[in-house]
Design a protein around this motif. Structure first.
Motif, PDB file in Angstrom:
ATOM      1  N   ASN A 159       0.847  -0.898  -0.280  1.00 36.41           N
ATOM      2  CA  ASN A 159       0.231  -0.177   0.089  1.00 36.41           C
ATOM      3  C   ASN A 159       0.655   1.738  -0.539  1.00 36.41           C
ATOM      4  OD1 ASN A 159      -2.089  -1.879   0.422  1.00 36.41           O
ATOM      5  ND2 ASN A 159      -1.841  -2.102   2.700  1.00 36.41           N
ATOM      6  N   GLY A 160       2.259   0.854  -0.449  1.00 38.68           N
ATOM      7  CA  GLY A 160       3.223   2.317  -0.664  1.00 38.68           C
ATOM      8  C   GLY A 160       4.158   2.271  -2.102  1.00 38.68           C
ATOM      9  N   PHE A 161       5.190   2.548  -1.687  1.00 41.45           N
ATOM     10  CA  PHE A 161       6.282   2.964  -2.567  1.00 41.45           C
ATOM     11  C   PHE A 161       7.239   2.822  -1.777  1.00 41.45           C
ATOM     12  CE2 PHE A 161       4.340   6.961  -2.010  1.00 41.45           C
ATOM     13  CZ  PHE A 161       5.758   7.696  -1.665  1.00 41.45           C
ATOM     14  N   GLN A 162       8.550   2.964  -2.048  1.00 43.61           N
ATOM     15  CA  GLN A 162       9.782   3.446  -2.145  1.00 43.61           C
ATOM     16  C   GLN A 162      11.090   3.974  -2.793  1.00 43.61           C
ATOM     17  OE1 GLN A 162      12.484   0.762  -0.035  1.00 43.61           O
ATOM     18  NE2 GLN A 162      12.175   2.065   1.829  1.00 43.61           N
ATOM     19  N   LEU A 163      10.798   5.553  -2.681  1.00 44.35           N
ATOM     20  CA  LEU A 163      12.271   6.442  -3.711  1.00 44.35           C
ATOM     21  C   LEU A 163      13.655   6.466  -2.979  1.00 44.35           C
ATOM     22  CD1 LEU A 163      10.005   9.619  -4.339  1.00 44.35           C
ATOM     23  CD2 LEU A 163      10.535   7.773  -5.314  1.00 44.35           C
ATOM     24  N   LEU A 164      14.425   5.597  -3.144  1.00 41.12           N
ATOM     25  CA  LEU A 164      16.090   6.301  -2.840  1.00 41.12           C
ATOM     26  C   LEU A 164      16.789   6.768  -3.834  1.00 41.12           C
ATOM     27  CD1 LEU A 164      16.810   2.333  -3.244  1.00 41.12           C
ATOM     28  CD2 LEU A 164      15.507   3.181  -0.470  1.00 41.12           C
ATOM     29  N   PRO A 212      18.477  -8.547 -12.518  1.00 41.86           N
ATOM     30  CA  PRO A 212      19.805  -8.084 -12.146  1.00 41.86           C
ATOM     31  C   PRO A 212      20.362  -7.427 -10.795  1.00 41.86           C
ATOM     32  CG  PRO A 212      19.694  -7.631 -14.196  1.00 41.86           C
ATOM     33  CD  PRO A 212      17.901  -8.053 -13.667  1.00 41.86           C
ATOM     34  N   ALA A 213      21.064  -7.370  -9.716  1.00 41.90           N
ATOM     35  CA  ALA A 213      21.489  -6.393  -8.885  1.00 41.90           C
ATOM     36  C   ALA A 213      21.835  -5.002  -9.894  1.00 41.90           C
ATOM     37  CB  ALA A 213      22.526  -6.815  -8.005  1.00 41.90           C
ATOM     38  N   ARG A 214      21.413  -3.878  -9.418  1.00 40.99           N
ATOM     39  CA  ARG A 214      22.113  -2.871  -9.813  1.00 40.99           C
ATOM     40  C   ARG A 214      22.757  -1.663  -8.901  1.00 40.99           C
ATOM     41  NH1 ARG A 214      17.562   2.696 -11.003  1.00 40.99           N
ATOM     42  NH2 ARG A 214      19.296   3.687 -11.084  1.00 40.99           N
ATOM     43  N   PHE A 215      24.340  -1.483  -9.335  1.00 38.64           N
ATOM     44  CA  PHE A 215      25.349  -0.968  -8.654  1.00 38.64           C
ATOM     45  C   PHE A 215      24.052   0.466  -8.677  1.00 38.64           C
ATOM     46  CE2 PHE A 215      29.311   1.844  -9.247  1.00 38.64           C
ATOM     47  CZ  PHE A 215      29.832   0.976  -7.744  1.00 38.64           C
ATOM     48  N   LEU A 216      24.640   1.271  -8.037  1.00 41.09           N
ATOM     49  CA  LEU A 216      24.757   2.888  -7.486  1.00 41.09           C
ATOM     50  C   LEU A 216      25.612   3.748  -6.695  1.00 41.09           C
ATOM     51  CD1 LEU A 216      21.332   1.606  -5.633  1.00 41.09           C
ATOM     52  CD2 LEU A 216      21.531   1.934  -7.728  1.00 41.09           C
ATOM     53  N   THR A 217      25.621   4.558  -7.451  1.00 43.06           N
ATOM     54  CA  THR A 217      26.389   5.966  -7.089  1.00 43.06           C
ATOM     55  C   THR A 217      25.589   7.266  -6.712  1.00 43.06           C
ATOM     56  OG1 THR A 217      26.960   6.578  -9.637  1.00 43.06           O
ATOM     57  CG2 THR A 217      28.779   5.322  -8.216  1.00 43.06           C
ATOM     58  N   VAL A 218      26.477   7.848  -6.407  1.00 46.07           N
ATOM     59  CA  VAL A 218      25.877   9.734  -5.362  1.00 46.07           C
ATOM     60  C   VAL A 218      24.987   9.542  -6.870  1.00 46.07           C
ATOM     61  CG1 VAL A 218      26.351  11.922  -5.021  1.00 46.07           C
ATOM     62  CG2 VAL A 218      27.399   9.861  -3.864  1.00 46.07           C
ATOM     63  N   GLY A 219      24.214  10.686  -6.795  1.00 51.58           N
ATOM     64  CA  GLY A 219      22.801  11.171  -7.579  1.00 51.58           C
ATOM     65  C   GLY A 219      21.669   9.993  -8.406  1.00 51.58           C
ATOM     66  N   ASP A 220      22.250   8.604  -8.024  1.00 52.91           N
ATOM     67  CA  ASP A 220      20.684   7.808  -8.953  1.00 52.91           C
ATOM     68  C   ASP A 220      19.866   8.101  -8.203  1.00 52.91           C
ATOM     69  OD1 ASP A 220      23.062   6.271 -10.805  1.00 52.91           O
ATOM     70  OD2 ASP A 220      23.497   4.710  -9.404  1.00 52.91           O
ATOM     71  N   VAL A 221      18.831   7.601  -8.670  1.00 55.35           N
ATOM     72  CA  VAL A 221      17.539   7.358  -8.188  1.00 55.35           C
ATOM     73  C   VAL A 221      17.006   6.577  -8.684  1.00 55.35           C
ATOM     74  CG1 VAL A 221      15.295   8.293  -7.968  1.00 55.35           C
ATOM     75  CG2 VAL A 221      17.506   9.938  -8.275  1.00 55.35           C
ATOM     76  N   VAL A 222      16.111   5.933  -7.326  1.00 55.72           N
ATOM     77  CA  VAL A 222      15.478   4.832  -7.979  1.00 55.72           C
ATOM     78  C   VAL A 222      14.515   4.720  -7.127  1.00 55.72           C
ATOM     79  CG1 VAL A 222      15.457   1.991  -6.425  1.00 55.72           C
ATOM     80  CG2 VAL A 222      17.413   2.917  -6.484  1.00 55.72           C
ATOM     81  N   VAL A 223      13.447   3.282  -7.954  1.00 58.03           N
ATOM     82  CA  VAL A 223      11.622   3.447  -7.200  1.00 58.03           C
ATOM     83  C   VAL A 223      11.147   2.299  -7.060  1.00 58.03           C
ATOM     84  CG1 VAL A 223       9.227   4.777  -8.719  1.00 58.03           C
ATOM     85  CG2 VAL A 223      11.241   6.199  -8.845  1.00 58.03           C
ATOM     86  N   THR A 224      10.914   3.045  -6.288  1.00 56.44           N
ATOM     87  CA  THR A 224      10.076   0.702  -6.283  1.00 56.44           C
ATOM     88  C   THR A 224       8.668   0.998  -5.595  1.00 56.44           C
ATOM     89  OG1 THR A 224      12.431   0.539  -4.719  1.00 56.44           O
ATOM     90  CG2 THR A 224      10.430  -1.361  -4.912  1.00 56.44           C
TER      91      THR A 224
END
Length: 138
Positions: free
Chosen positions: A63-68, A83-95
């Motif tokens: 019943n929601g979401f997560q933004l990283l 596959p896993a996604r490599f993240l660095t500064v400035g990346d945005v993830v929407v779950t």
């Protein structure tokens, strides 16, 4: 290599205290600083900091979401079956609602993100060591 000093000392937002409240859902040490916890808003915002190698368990937001919003270091994000996604500064993830996923630091870097979260989390099993250990920084 990530700038450890910047992540450890919270250049943008404070690192916060050891994340004892959710420690049972993490492998390794994390830190949490709640930035927005207003009962009149159906979302929380927290600065989550992971020591090298730290990651959270698989989980689902119902019943929601997560933004990283990645603000420091290097990390991983993975949705079940992808596959896993490599993240660095400035990346945005929407779950999106109902998606099983996990996130955390790479083995040799601190990692920090803002988490904007709505809904109720369902915490699941830890990410298996053999799955995590097989990830390679891109």
């Amino acid at each position: 290599m990530a700038k450890f000093e910047e992540v450890q000392h919270g250049v943008i937002f404070p690192v916060g205290e050891k994340n004892e409240t959710y420690a049972q859902y993490f492998v390794g040490q994390s830190y949490l600083k709640n930035l927005v916890a207003d009962p009149n808003i159906n979302a929380g915002v927290g600065n989550v900091t992971f020591e090298p190698g730290c990651r959270n368990n698989w989980h689902i937001h119902h019943n929601g979401f997560q933004l990283l919003l990645v603000t420091g270091g290097e990390g991983w994000y993975q949705e079940e079956g992808k596959p896993a996604r490599f993240l660095t500064v400035g990346d945005v993830v929407v779950t999106h609602d109902g998606v099983k996923h996990w996130h955390g630091a790479v083995k040799d870097s601190w990692f920090e993100h803002l988490a904007v979260t709505a809904g109720t989390p369902e915490w699941l099993e830890p990410v298996a060591d053999e799955v995590y250990d097989a990830l390679k920084n891109e």
